[in-house]
Scaffold this motif. Structure first.
Motif, PDB file in Angstrom:
ATOM      1  N   PRO B 392       0.854  -1.189   0.000  1.00 37.39           N
ATOM      2  CA  PRO B 392       0.000   0.000   0.000  1.00 37.39           C
ATOM      3  C   PRO B 392       0.890   1.240   0.000  1.00 37.39           C
ATOM      4  N   TYR B 393       0.664   2.124  -0.944  1.00 36.70           N
ATOM      5  CA  TYR B 393       1.607   3.240  -1.096  1.00 36.70           C
ATOM      6  C   TYR B 393       0.872   4.490  -1.560  1.00 36.70           C
ATOM      7  N   THR B 433      -2.072   8.821   7.227  1.00 30.29           N
ATOM      8  CA  THR B 433      -2.486   7.551   6.613  1.00 30.29           C
ATOM      9  C   THR B 433      -1.523   6.433   7.008  1.00 30.29           C
ATOM     10  N   ASP B 435      -0.474   4.379   4.636  1.00 31.22           N
ATOM     11  CA  ASP B 435       0.220   4.016   3.405  1.00 31.22           C
ATOM     12  C   ASP B 435       1.716   4.302   3.534  1.00 31.22           C
TER      13      ASP B 435
END
Lengths: 211, 631
Positions: B392-393, B433, B435
């Motif tokens: 996840p990025y 977040t 991420d």
């Protein structure tokens, strides 16, 4: 007044082509504008350059219904900019397709693109400038071949003489190669260009507006 | 003819780019000092001056950003030297702090601030109209309509600026900066780069001095507002009961349109060269016995608003049309101006008769990484890594060639705002977040605006991967040098790893972006590092810009051998033309790959992405000799 559109793909030498024509026009005493494309769009993107010649020229871009000569270095771009054609716009297109860098991109067939161009104008000329350049030993000389073709049009319509344009080409250096590339284009035009096309250009240059 | 060879000439007409004309005008006006950060459409101004600085003995430099360039030129002008700085419109936001103060302190030498705006956003994130800055800062704005006038205006501005000891803004737009026009060359005087700084209280903007400055500024503004009535760039042409006012670039379109309608003799035309401040005395002459007025200008209604205010002050009630007929967005063209004039004058107007849209639909052609670009294998591998490992990025992007990785198939710019925002905005996302934030920034952009947000991220110990793409040049704007450029001479090479290590970043790795396996490993390592150590990691992907390498190879006379596809080995998988996406590689009918020798630069980067090893050089060559140029 003559309005020229030069279209193609970033990196195909459009700026060089337009500058040579512009310098030749200025040498002949014409007021000249060249609206160039720089920056981001040059990275392999769609590029358009506008050259305007004549005493009444005051603005950088030509009127939308008054592109008299469209020189295109690539077929997809020629079709993209065919919306600027009026029924007599003289179109000289290099018979070369450069695939846009998009994954899975679909490109119309060359026949379909040529057919579309034919519908957009009565004065269409297709040249094999890229092939001619490769044959003469240059991977970057298609623009000079195209310039040779266009110079025939401008010479015969008494707008710019062959000697004048060729002189500017030779100032680029690599004189022998550039002269051969230029002559190849000029010779190609000699067999193809009709009197109707020449008459149109003569008329355009005489009138302030379109022919 | 190059700009450099043109400086020996005077008299005679030449075809110069608007930006070259500005550079020429600056030299004719007695320029001694110039500094800028590149940005389309402004870059060729400084580029031209850089080519003549040694022969003319002036100081010209690429600075690290617009604020620093502005301050440098400002300082030079305080010493009485004629100075110029140039920037794209959004660059003025970066330089806005000293810009505001420069009007308060005033200057000594002529100080010309060029802003090149970009209507239609040919190469920009917005189309802000920087004439507002003139109103905001009390700095007069001069606006030429073509290259010839740009030259005359720039020359004149140094004298104007010296007379009022006040900075001036020269505002161009893309079609002025990037259109060649006929320019008559005048003489270049002896140029001086040495000055003398005379200490005065006005230069120290402590509140007590600032109050004095403020009062002086307002009185000077009154004098400048009067003076602009008598300059050659503002004038009335023709006569009639209706008035058309054009500013800058609009002038040419208006003249051609009036001619086209055959009404040039029946319409009064006020040509405005100083939208800020508007020449009010000239305007009051122009509006005499006029029933209605049309203002034609690109972008915002800067002149229109001022005309309406002026009429109110004069107690006049003429109808003023403008943006309601011309429109706000995008650059002017003949159709917009013609349509507006026809409507304004009640003339018959026919839409242009051009070919119907072609039945054949052709694909878009967005700009893309050049053949040989070191960023292509890097983004190819980044995409493969996050896909394969399902990471996840958020790819926090920035301004430069790598912005093009927004396009498919790479899609590695999830947010991209302004210079330096990759780290700054990415930092905010890393806090809010879960991420993995990968900030992607180029070398020149990093020096420009990436240092403070990286210090901030390190200071606050945020886990983010900062990927600095170092092609050792400011590539997108035309290869201006940056502190990353290794070049012999006056400048000093400042390696990025020494800066970030100096800050105290512990994870600093340098990788060759052509080596996709190494890229894969190092990015993966960096992602785990930031998760555990809870602090930024920096990866520097270094390989020279392909266009620079090609130029150097050509100059050195080294042959470039294109690559080719072995027909029997190629299985037509499409990785090279659909995922690696080099413009030189295209599919044949059979789906097998073909390499176009007109486009291939022999970089060999595609060799390693081919699963069947089908890509080989067209003939044997000395790889080490060529590789030297790429490093």
């Amino acid at each position: 007044m003559l309005n020229v559109l030069i279209s193609g793909v970033g990196g195909q030498g459009l700026l060089t082509l337009s500058r040579i024509l512009g310098q030749a026009a200025l040498s002949k005493g014409f007021k000249t504008y060249i609206a160039e494309t720089h920056g981001m769009s040059q990275r392999g993107g769609s590029v358009s350059v506008f050259l305007r010649i004549g005493e009444d020229v005051m603005a950088p871009l030509p009127p939308e219904d008054d592109v008299n000569l469209h020189i295109s270095m690539e077929l997809i771009e020629a079709v993209r900019y065919s919306i600027t054609h009026n029924e007599r716009t003289v179109v000289v297109v290099n018979n070369k397709v450069i695939r846009p860098s998009l994954p899975g991109v679909r490109i119309p067939s060359i026949d379909d693109m040529l057919e579309a161009l034919k519908k957009s104008t009565r004065n269409l000329y297709v040249t094999d400038a890229s092939d001619a350049s490769l044959r003469l030993g240059s991977t970057i000389g298609a623009n000079i071949v195209m310039l040779g073709f266009v110079t025939y049009l401008l010479d015969k319509s008494s707008i710019l003489s062959k000697d004048l344009v060729l002189g500017k080409v030779l100032e680029l250096g690599s004189r022998e190669l550039n002269a051969r590339l230029f002559e190849a284009g000029y010779l190609d035009a000699t067999g193809k260009v009709t009197q109707e096309t020449i008459d149109y250009l003569v008329n355009v240059m005489k009138n302030a507006g379109s022919g | 003819m190059s700009f450099r060879s043109s400086i020996r000439l005077q008299g005679g007409k030449y075809l110069l780019l608007g930006n070259e004309a500005i550079a020429r005008g600056a030299l004719e006006g007695g320029l001694g000092f110039a500094a800028a950060y590149p940005g389309t459409p402004s870059s060729e101004i400084l580029e031209s001056l850089m080519t003549v600085r040694d022969v003319l003995g002036i100081h010209a430099e690429w600075s690290v950003n617009e604020k620093v360039a502005f301050e440098a030129a400002y300082g030079a002008s305080l010493a009485g030297v004629n100075a110029l700085t140039a920037m794209k419109h959004v660059g003025m936001n970066v330089a806005a702090d000293p810009l505001m103060s420069s009007a308060y302190t005033g200057v000594e030498g002529g100080f010309v601030v060029v802003t090149a705006d970009d209507p239609s956003m040919h190469s920009s994130q917005n189309e802000q109209d920087n004439r507002w800055y003139g109103i905001h800062a009390y700095i007069p704005v001069f606006e030429p309509f073509d290259a010839g006038e740009a030259k005359e205006m720039t020359k004149y501005l140094f004298e104007f600026s010296r007379r009022f000891k006040h900075p001036v803004i020269l505002r161009t737009t893309t079609r002025v900066s990037h259109t060649r026009g006929v320019v008559e060359l005048g003489p270049i005087p002896d140029l001086k780069r040495a000055g003398k700084f005379v200490k005065e209280d006005r230069y120290v903007v402590m509140p007590a001095n600032a109050r004095v400055n403020r009062v002086r500024l307002l009185s000077k503004w009154g004098e400048i507002s009067e003076a602009v009535n008598d300059i050659p760039f503002n004038r009335i042409e023709g006569d009639g009961e209706v008035l058309v006012i054009s500013s800058g670039n609009a002038y040419g379109y208006v003249v051609e349109s009036l001619k086209r309608f055959n009404v040039r003799e029946k319409v009064r035309h006020l040509k405005v060269g100083t939208p800020v401040p508007l020449p009010r005395r000239l305007l009051s002459n122009a509006v005499k016995d006029v029933s209605k007025i049309l203002v034609v200008e690109e972008l915002d209604p800067v002149v229109e608003v001022e005309v309406k205010a002026a009429l109110h002050d004069m107690g006049l009630n003429a109808v003023v049309r403008g943006k309601d007929l011309v429109g706000y967005e995008f650059e002017l063209n003949h159709v917009r101006v013609r349509r507006a004039i026809a409507k304004f004058l009640g003339l018959e107007y026919v839409e242009p008769q051009v070919a119907a849209k072609s039945q054949v639909s052709v694909p878009a052609r967005p700009p893309t990484f050049c053949p040989g670009c070191p960023y292509r294998p890097l983004f190819f591998e980044l995409r493969r890594l996050v896909n394969q490992e399902r990471i996840p990025y958020v790819a926090s992007g920035d301004i430069g060639c790598y912005s093009l990785s927004y396009n498919p198939p790479y899609r590695m710019q999830d947010v991209m705002i302004e210079m330096g925002s990759s780290i700054g905005v990415g930092y905010g996302l890393s806090i809010t977040t879960n991420d993995n934030v990968i900030a992607i920034i180029g070398d020149s952009t990093f020096y420009h605006a990436g240092l403070p947000p990286l210090v901030n991220a390190l200071w606050h110990r945020r886990p983010m991967v900062v990927l600095i793409l170092d092609n050792e040049v400011t590539a997108m704007t035309g290869h201006q040098p940056a502190p990353s450029t290794r070049r012999e001479g006056e400048t000093c090479h400042i390696p990025i790893e020494s800066i970030v290590s100096g800050f105290g970043v512990k994870f600093v790795e340098v990788v060759d972006p052509y080596d996709v396996k190494a890229v894969h490993e190092i990015v993966r390592k960096a992602i785990s590092y930031v998760r555990e150590a809870r602090e930024p990691a920096v990866i520097i992907a270094r390989r020279r810009c392909a266009l620079e390498v090609m130029r150097d190879l050509r100059r050195a006379g080294v042959e470039v051998v294109p690559y080719t596809v072995l027909e029997d080995k190629c299985v037509g998988c499409g990785i090279c033309y659909d995922w690696f996406l080099c413009p030189a590689i295209t599919p044949k009918e059979s789906k097998k790959a073909y390499i176009d020798p007109e486009l291939c630069v022999g970089c060999s980067a595609c060799v390693q992405v081919c699963p069947t090893k089908a890509i080989v050089p067209l003939k044997e060559y000395n790889k080490d000799e060529v590789e030297r140029f790429w490093r």
